[in-house]
Design a protein around this motif. Sequence first.
Motif, PDB file in Angstrom:
ATOM      1  N   GLY A  38       0.833  -1.192   0.000  1.00 47.78           N
ATOM      2  CA  GLY A  38       0.000   0.000   0.000  1.00 47.78           C
ATOM      3  C   GLY A  38       0.866   1.239   0.000  1.00 47.78           C
ATOM      4  N   GLN A  39       0.332   2.310  -0.495  1.00 45.48           N
ATOM      5  CA  GLN A  39       1.067   3.570  -0.550  1.00 45.48           C
ATOM      6  C   GLN A  39       1.236   4.171   0.838  1.00 45.48           C
ATOM      7  OE1 GLN A  39      -0.742   6.560  -3.010  1.00 45.48           O
ATOM      8  NE2 GLN A  39       0.903   8.018  -2.694  1.00 45.48           N
ATOM      9  N   PHE A  40       0.264   3.952   1.703  1.00 46.91           N
ATOM     10  CA  PHE A  40       0.284   4.520   3.054  1.00 46.91           C
ATOM     11  C   PHE A  40       0.391   3.388   4.065  1.00 46.91           C
ATOM     12  CE2 PHE A  40      -2.416   7.059   0.253  1.00 46.91           C
ATOM     13  CZ  PHE A  40      -1.807   8.304   0.336  1.00 46.91           C
ATOM     14  N   CYS A  41       1.353   3.490   4.987  1.00 43.33           N
ATOM     15  CA  CYS A  41       1.519   2.450   5.999  1.00 43.33           C
ATOM     16  C   CYS A  41       1.676   3.051   7.386  1.00 43.33           C
ATOM     17  CB  CYS A  41       2.756   1.602   5.717  1.00 43.33           C
ATOM     18  SG  CYS A  41       2.622   0.614   4.218  1.00 43.33           S
ATOM     19  N   ALA A  42       1.195   2.344   8.374  1.00 41.58           N
ATOM     20  CA  ALA A  42       1.374   2.703   9.777  1.00 41.58           C
ATOM     21  C   ALA A  42       1.961   1.482  10.468  1.00 41.58           C
ATOM     22  CB  ALA A  42       0.047   3.096  10.407  1.00 41.58           C
ATOM     23  N   VAL A  43       3.034   1.684  11.243  1.00 41.68           N
ATOM     24  CA  VAL A  43       3.720   0.577  11.900  1.00 41.68           C
ATOM     25  C   VAL A  43       3.833   0.877  13.387  1.00 41.68           C
ATOM     26  CG1 VAL A  43       5.854  -0.763  12.002  1.00 41.68           C
ATOM     27  CG2 VAL A  43       5.031   0.092   9.802  1.00 41.68           C
ATOM     28  N   LEU A  44       3.534  -0.114  14.197  1.00 38.15           N
ATOM     29  CA  LEU A  44       3.632   0.005  15.643  1.00 38.15           C
ATOM     30  C   LEU A  44       4.853  -0.777  16.119  1.00 38.15           C
ATOM     31  CD1 LEU A  44       2.339   0.739  18.426  1.00 38.15           C
ATOM     32  CD2 LEU A  44       1.132  -1.441  18.261  1.00 38.15           C
ATOM     33  N   VAL A  45       5.766  -0.117  16.822  1.00 34.71           N
ATOM     34  CA  VAL A  45       6.932  -0.794  17.385  1.00 34.71           C
ATOM     35  C   VAL A  45       6.985  -0.560  18.881  1.00 34.71           C
ATOM     36  CG1 VAL A  45       8.267  -0.628  15.238  1.00 34.71           C
ATOM     37  CG2 VAL A  45       8.542   1.117  17.000  1.00 34.71           C
ATOM     38  N   GLY A  46       7.616  -1.485  19.591  1.00 35.67           N
ATOM     39  CA  GLY A  46       7.778  -1.345  21.029  1.00 35.67           C
ATOM     40  C   GLY A  46       9.114  -0.720  21.368  1.00 35.67           C
ATOM     41  N   LYS A  47       9.323  -0.439  22.648  1.00 36.40           N
ATOM     42  CA  LYS A  47      10.619   0.069  23.115  1.00 36.40           C
ATOM     43  C   LYS A  47      11.693  -0.956  22.789  1.00 36.40           C
ATOM     44  CE  LYS A  47      11.658   3.220  25.753  1.00 36.40           C
ATOM     45  NZ  LYS A  47      12.346   4.452  25.474  1.00 36.40           N
ATOM     46  N   ALA A  48      12.868  -0.464  22.498  1.00 35.38           N
ATOM     47  CA  ALA A  48      13.983  -1.346  22.149  1.00 35.38           C
ATOM     48  C   ALA A  48      14.504  -2.053  23.399  1.00 35.38           C
ATOM     49  CB  ALA A  48      15.110  -0.545  21.514  1.00 35.38           C
ATOM     50  N   PRO A  49      14.484  -3.392  23.393  1.00 39.03           N
ATOM     51  CA  PRO A  49      15.169  -4.099  24.468  1.00 39.03           C
ATOM     52  C   PRO A  49      16.657  -3.732  24.389  1.00 39.03           C
ATOM     53  CG  PRO A  49      13.784  -5.593  23.199  1.00 39.03           C
ATOM     54  CD  PRO A  49      13.842  -4.294  22.447  1.00 39.03           C
ATOM     55  N   ALA A  50      17.372  -3.809  25.495  1.00 41.82           N
ATOM     56  CA  ALA A  50      18.787  -3.416  25.542  1.00 41.82           C
ATOM     57  C   ALA A  50      19.569  -4.025  24.380  1.00 41.82           C
ATOM     58  CB  ALA A  50      19.402  -3.821  26.866  1.00 41.82           C
ATOM     59  N   GLY A  51      20.185  -3.149  23.573  1.00 39.97           N
ATOM     60  CA  GLY A  51      21.027  -3.603  22.475  1.00 39.97           C
ATOM     61  C   GLY A  51      20.293  -4.182  21.288  1.00 39.97           C
ATOM     62  N   ARG A  52      18.992  -4.095  21.244  1.00 42.15           N
ATOM     63  CA  ARG A  52      18.203  -4.681  20.165  1.00 42.15           C
ATOM     64  C   ARG A  52      17.358  -3.629  19.461  1.00 42.15           C
ATOM     65  NH1 ARG A  52      17.475 -10.228  22.100  1.00 42.15           N
ATOM     66  NH2 ARG A  52      19.416 -11.170  21.395  1.00 42.15           N
ATOM     67  N   THR A  53      16.791  -4.022  18.329  1.00 37.94           N
ATOM     68  CA  THR A  53      15.894  -3.164  17.572  1.00 37.94           C
ATOM     69  C   THR A  53      14.511  -3.194  18.196  1.00 37.94           C
ATOM     70  OG1 THR A  53      17.130  -3.573  15.550  1.00 37.94           O
ATOM     71  CG2 THR A  53      14.859  -2.820  15.282  1.00 37.94           C
ATOM     72  N   SER A  54      13.852  -2.064  18.214  1.00 39.32           N
ATOM     73  CA  SER A  54      12.470  -2.013  18.701  1.00 39.32           C
ATOM     74  C   SER A  54      11.634  -2.985  17.876  1.00 39.32           C
ATOM     75  CB  SER A  54      11.907  -0.603  18.565  1.00 39.32           C
ATOM     76  OG  SER A  54      12.605   0.300  19.384  1.00 39.32           O
ATOM     77  N   PRO A  55      10.924  -3.910  18.527  1.00 37.28           N
ATOM     78  CA  PRO A  55      10.154  -4.904  17.776  1.00 37.28           C
ATOM     79  C   PRO A  55       8.939  -4.295  17.079  1.00 37.28           C
ATOM     80  CG  PRO A  55       9.719  -5.120  20.116  1.00 37.28           C
ATOM     81  CD  PRO A  55      10.808  -4.092  19.972  1.00 37.28           C
ATOM     82  N   VAL A  56       8.690  -4.736  15.866  1.00 36.81           N
ATOM     83  CA  VAL A  56       7.487  -4.336  15.142  1.00 36.81           C
ATOM     84  C   VAL A  56       6.356  -5.221  15.654  1.00 36.81           C
ATOM     85  CG1 VAL A  56       6.358  -4.204  12.889  1.00 36.81           C
ATOM     86  CG2 VAL A  56       8.782  -3.617  13.109  1.00 36.81           C
ATOM     87  N   LEU A  57       5.304  -4.590  16.143  1.00 42.79           N
ATOM     88  CA  LEU A  57       4.193  -5.328  16.735  1.00 42.79           C
ATOM     89  C   LEU A  57       2.952  -5.360  15.861  1.00 42.79           C
ATOM     90  CD1 LEU A  57       4.557  -3.919  20.359  1.00 42.79           C
ATOM     91  CD2 LEU A  57       5.505  -6.034  19.437  1.00 42.79           C
ATOM     92  N   SER A  58       2.786  -4.376  15.009  1.00 46.51           N
ATOM     93  CA  SER A  58       1.614  -4.299  14.147  1.00 46.51           C
ATOM     94  C   SER A  58       1.959  -3.462  12.928  1.00 46.51           C
ATOM     95  CB  SER A  58       0.448  -3.661  14.915  1.00 46.51           C
ATOM     96  OG  SER A  58      -0.680  -3.500  14.090  1.00 46.51           O
TER      97      SER A  58
END
Length: 181
Positions: free
Chosen positions: A37-57
């Motif tokens: 899709g042309q338009f996207c919305a992504v939900l991420v959580g706080k980054a665990p220590a040393g890691r990437t913020s997880p994409v949740l939705s």
Amino acid sequence: MTGKRLLSVVAGALAASAISSSPAVAAEQNIVPAEEGQFCAVLVGKAPAGRTSPVLSRACSDTSMAQAEAEMRARKAVIAAPAADYPIAYWYENINYNRQSSGGFTTIYGGAPCDAAGYRLNVESWWQGRLSSILGGSSCDTAHITNRAENDAEDFSILFGGEGAWLGRFSDNVGHMQVHA
């Protein structure tokens, strides 16, 4: 902005256990079913220590950003995400915040204002070769940017008029970033 992919990232201080299917795998590998899709919305959580913020939705729409955000927020309600959204960063396709020429624009949201840990974001492929300036919000005043090859990194002030107005050698070459206070 025909042909340009717009993305609104919503970052929330969410636990990985809130992911509904295969939480350990999704949080660890940052896996979300691909949607077009042309338009996207992504939900991420706080980054665990040393890691990437997880994409949740993730939700996308060819119709409008409002439709993508509404779908993402509906999914957000299912996983008990924070109710408030704080704009923590704004991404611009062109230098100087797109003021001299129009271009792609993304607003990134967090579930809380930035703190010292901040949010660590993988930059989606469309933006990796286009991100040229960044402006912070909600106490996010620094971005630690790593290039796509992951062999160079630098801290940028992302306050208005700071180094984030032009990313220099990182312009159009951003792999991931950590935005923080």
